[in-house]
Design an enzyme around this catalytic site. Structure first.
Site, PDB file in Angstrom:
ATOM      1  N   GLN A  88       0.642  -1.109   0.187  1.00  0.00           N
ATOM      2  CA  GLN A  88      -0.685   0.209   0.065  1.00  0.00           C
ATOM      3  C   GLN A  88       1.020   1.215  -0.042  1.00  0.00           C
ATOM      4  OE1 GLN A  88      -2.367  -0.100   3.302  1.00  0.00           O
ATOM      5  NE2 GLN A  88      -3.834  -2.103   2.434  1.00  0.00           N
ATOM      6  N   ASP A 111      -2.158 -12.146   4.198  1.00  0.00           N
ATOM      7  CA  ASP A 111      -3.628 -11.345   4.374  1.00  0.00           C
ATOM      8  C   ASP A 111      -3.896 -13.242   5.588  1.00  0.00           C
ATOM      9  OD1 ASP A 111      -4.344  -8.908   4.811  1.00  0.00           O
ATOM     10  OD2 ASP A 111      -4.200  -8.801   2.517  1.00  0.00           O
ATOM     11  N   LYS A 125      -4.283  -3.829  11.217  1.00  0.00           N
ATOM     12  CA  LYS A 125      -4.707  -4.496  10.120  1.00  0.00           C
ATOM     13  C   LYS A 125      -6.421  -4.216  10.215  1.00  0.00           C
ATOM     14  CE  LYS A 125      -1.954  -5.933   6.855  1.00  0.00           C
ATOM     15  NZ  LYS A 125      -1.748  -5.250   5.608  1.00  0.00           N
ATOM     16  N   ARG A 134     -11.913 -10.839   7.855  1.00  0.00           N
ATOM     17  CA  ARG A 134     -10.717 -12.090   7.631  1.00  0.00           C
ATOM     18  C   ARG A 134     -10.609 -13.171   8.986  1.00  0.00           C
ATOM     19  NH1 ARG A 134      -8.469 -10.987   2.542  1.00  0.00           N
ATOM     20  NH2 ARG A 134      -8.207  -9.392   2.077  1.00  0.00           N
TER      21      ARG A 134
HETATM   22  C1  S3P Z   1      -2.880  -4.600   0.363  1.00  0.00           C
HETATM   23  C2  S3P Z   1      -2.001  -4.616   0.852  1.00  0.00           C
HETATM   24  C3  S3P Z   1      -2.001  -5.286   2.209  1.00  0.00           C
HETATM   25  C4  S3P Z   1      -2.858  -5.942   2.302  1.00  0.00           C
HETATM   26  C5  S3P Z   1      -4.335  -5.218   2.565  1.00  0.00           C
HETATM   27  C6  S3P Z   1      -4.035  -5.187   0.949  1.00  0.00           C
HETATM   28  C7  S3P Z   1      -2.907  -4.220  -0.939  1.00  0.00           C
HETATM   29  O1  S3P Z   1      -1.075  -3.976   3.104  1.00  0.00           O
HETATM   30  O2  S3P Z   1      -3.051  -6.986   3.686  1.00  0.00           O
HETATM   31  O3  S3P Z   1      -5.256  -6.457   2.660  1.00  0.00           O
HETATM   32  O4  S3P Z   1      -3.970  -4.307  -2.120  1.00  0.00           O
HETATM   33  O5  S3P Z   1      -2.244  -3.530  -1.521  1.00  0.00           O
HETATM   34  P1  S3P Z   1       0.213  -3.604   3.622  1.00  0.00           P
HETATM   35  O6  S3P Z   1       0.558  -3.531   1.546  1.00  0.00           O
HETATM   36  O7  S3P Z   1       0.113  -2.315   4.394  1.00  0.00           O
HETATM   37  O8  S3P Z   1       1.015  -4.367   4.553  1.00  0.00           O
END
Ligand code: S3P
Length: 431
Positions: free
Chosen positions: A168, A318, A345, A391
């Site tokens: 993210q 996840d 999370k 989840r």
């Molecule tokens: C996601 C990245 C993950 C994941 C989230 C979706 C994404 O988070 O846990 O459900 O779509 O980039 P982080 O990148 O913060 O670990």
């Protein structure tokens, strides 16, 4: 709402996993940033990804929805419209973290992102730091939480090293970099999912990877045309875990995304001797544009404990609650290290998993960055609190099917925000 999941005599049959949530969010956002219409097939129809469509509409994109076919007519990279009020991201953490990358470069316009009670506890400071380095003007509650105000400004290209492996945060910087003034490089401590990079490559951006670093050059426009969203491996993982754990099960899940940055759970499961057949993508060094898919064939079988190290964590982030659940049924110990991200999370997933599974009879303890499970060959059952986290609710449901006495999931409807037909699919496969 509470839901009860009784022990199952086996899950059998075929299934299509719902559309990938991460790729759906990115398709809608890149669609809004594109100059020509983008046709999306297989868009996830769930609360989080609907929030993204609503958000891009508020920013001036035109969105046509026909079932899981979505057409987004974007505004272009630098032409997002200033909305009348705050943009509601609902419960979508990915939207909260990715969208500011695009908005930070919209010179002269101001945007506020806000969402539900749970999103107001999700930090934005880690995206704010690199964005500020690029020249973004940002204000957050307690400098950390939504509501998050973004005053669009001229951005500069940067080189930055992220402290945590988070797709993210990486994606946010890459989106901001498209409208900055040169080539931006982002480094991450471990590889994380690379859907943004692959989609940007398909959209014509000058982007390349060198090990754990990605460089993107600013662009005049994105041209994406078509996105075909594969089945979500994170949603499929709940069915896969049920199939592996419940005696008598045999499942075929079709069209699952097998981009290697998303299949960490399947590799962990195979190491535990779980039976999962499929054509998984091998680790890629060079950036590639495609999102590969495969059918997965799953059967029940005995499991062995394993150790998950930090470098594997982002590739299965996840699914780690499911690794804990599998560990309860495995022979020996299952240990996860380097997963402190789980604490921020939708809920504190380390505390939730440890307290929740212990309440069902598991021998499990938390560490600061993970957990240790001593396999006891099964789970008694009982009540588990999902803590409002979809989840966790789905993990509780799978635990119920594999348990001796069944599980009551409280604290959330197990038909969740990323897998709307989860309960119906389970019921069909169990009948
Ligand atoms: C996601 C990245 C993950 C994941 C989230 C979706 C994404 O988070 O846990 O459900 O779509 O980039 P982080 O990148 O913060 O670990």
């Amino acid at each position: 709402m509470n839901m009860r999941f009784e022990p199952s005599k086996g899950l059998t049959g075929r299934l299509r996993a719902p559309g990938d949530k991460s790729i759906s969010h990115r398709a809608a956002l890149l669609g809004a940033m594109s100059s020509e219409p983008v046709h999306i097939d297989g868009y996830l129809q769930a609360a989080d990804t609907t929030s993204t469509l609503d958000a891009v509409r508020a920013l001036g994109a035109l969105v046509e929805i026909n079932g899981d076919q979505v057409v987004v007519r974007g505004t272009g990279l630098r032409e997002a419209r200033e909305p009348d009020g705050p943009i509601d991201v609902g419960n979508a953490g990915t939207l909260l973290r990715l969208l500011p990358g695009w908005l930070a470069a919209q010179e002269g316009r101001t945007f506020t992102l806000d969402g539900d009670e749970s999103i107001r506890r999700r930090p934005v400071d880690r995206i704010a730091a690199p964005l500020r380095q690029m020249g973004a003007q940002l204000t957050a509650r307690e400098d950390r939480f939504p509501p998050f105000e973004i005053r669009g400004s001229r951005l500069h290209a940067i080189s930055c090293e992220l402290e945590v492996a988070s797709a993210q945060i990486k994606s946010c910087v890459l989106l901001a970099a498209l409208a900055a003034d040169g080539a931006t490089t982002v480094g991450e401590p471990e590889r994380s999912r690379d859907h943004t990079e692959r989609m940007l490559l398909r959209a014509g951006a000058a982007i390349h990877r060198n090990g754990k670093h990605v460089t993107v050059v600013n662009a005049d426009e994105l041209l994406l045309e078509r996105v075909s969203v594969p089945g979500d491996p994170s949603s499929a993982a709940f069915m896969i875990a049920a199939g592996v754990l419940v005696p008598g099960s045999r499942l075929l899940i079709s069209g699952v995304g097998v981009n290697w940055t998303r299949t960490g759970f399947l590799r962990i499961l195979r190491r535990m001797q779980g039976i999962v057949l499929g054509d998984l993508e091998d680790e890629t060094g060079e950036l590639i544009a495609e999102e590969p898919v495969s059918d997965l064939d799953i059967a029940h079988g005995a499991l062995e404990g394993t150790v998950v190290e930090a470098e594997e964590v982002p590739l299965a982030i996840d699914e780690l609650p499911l690794v804990a659940l599998l560990g309860c049924f495995a022979e020996g110990e299952t240990v996860v290290h380097g997963a402190q991200e789980l604490r921020i999370k939708e809920s504190d997933r380390i505390a939730g998993v440890v307290d929740g599974l212990r309440g069902l009879g598991a021998d499990i303890e938390a560490s600061h960055d993970g957990f240790l499970v001593r396999g006891t060959g099964g789970l008694r059952g009982g009540t588990i609190d999902a803590l409002g986290d979809h989840r966790m609710a789905m993990m509780g449901a799978v635990a119920g099917l594999a348990s001796q006495e069944g599980v009551e999931v409280i604290g959330m409807d197990a038909a969740d925000v990323s897998y709307p037909s989860f309960v119906e699919d389970l019921a069909r496969l169990c009948s």
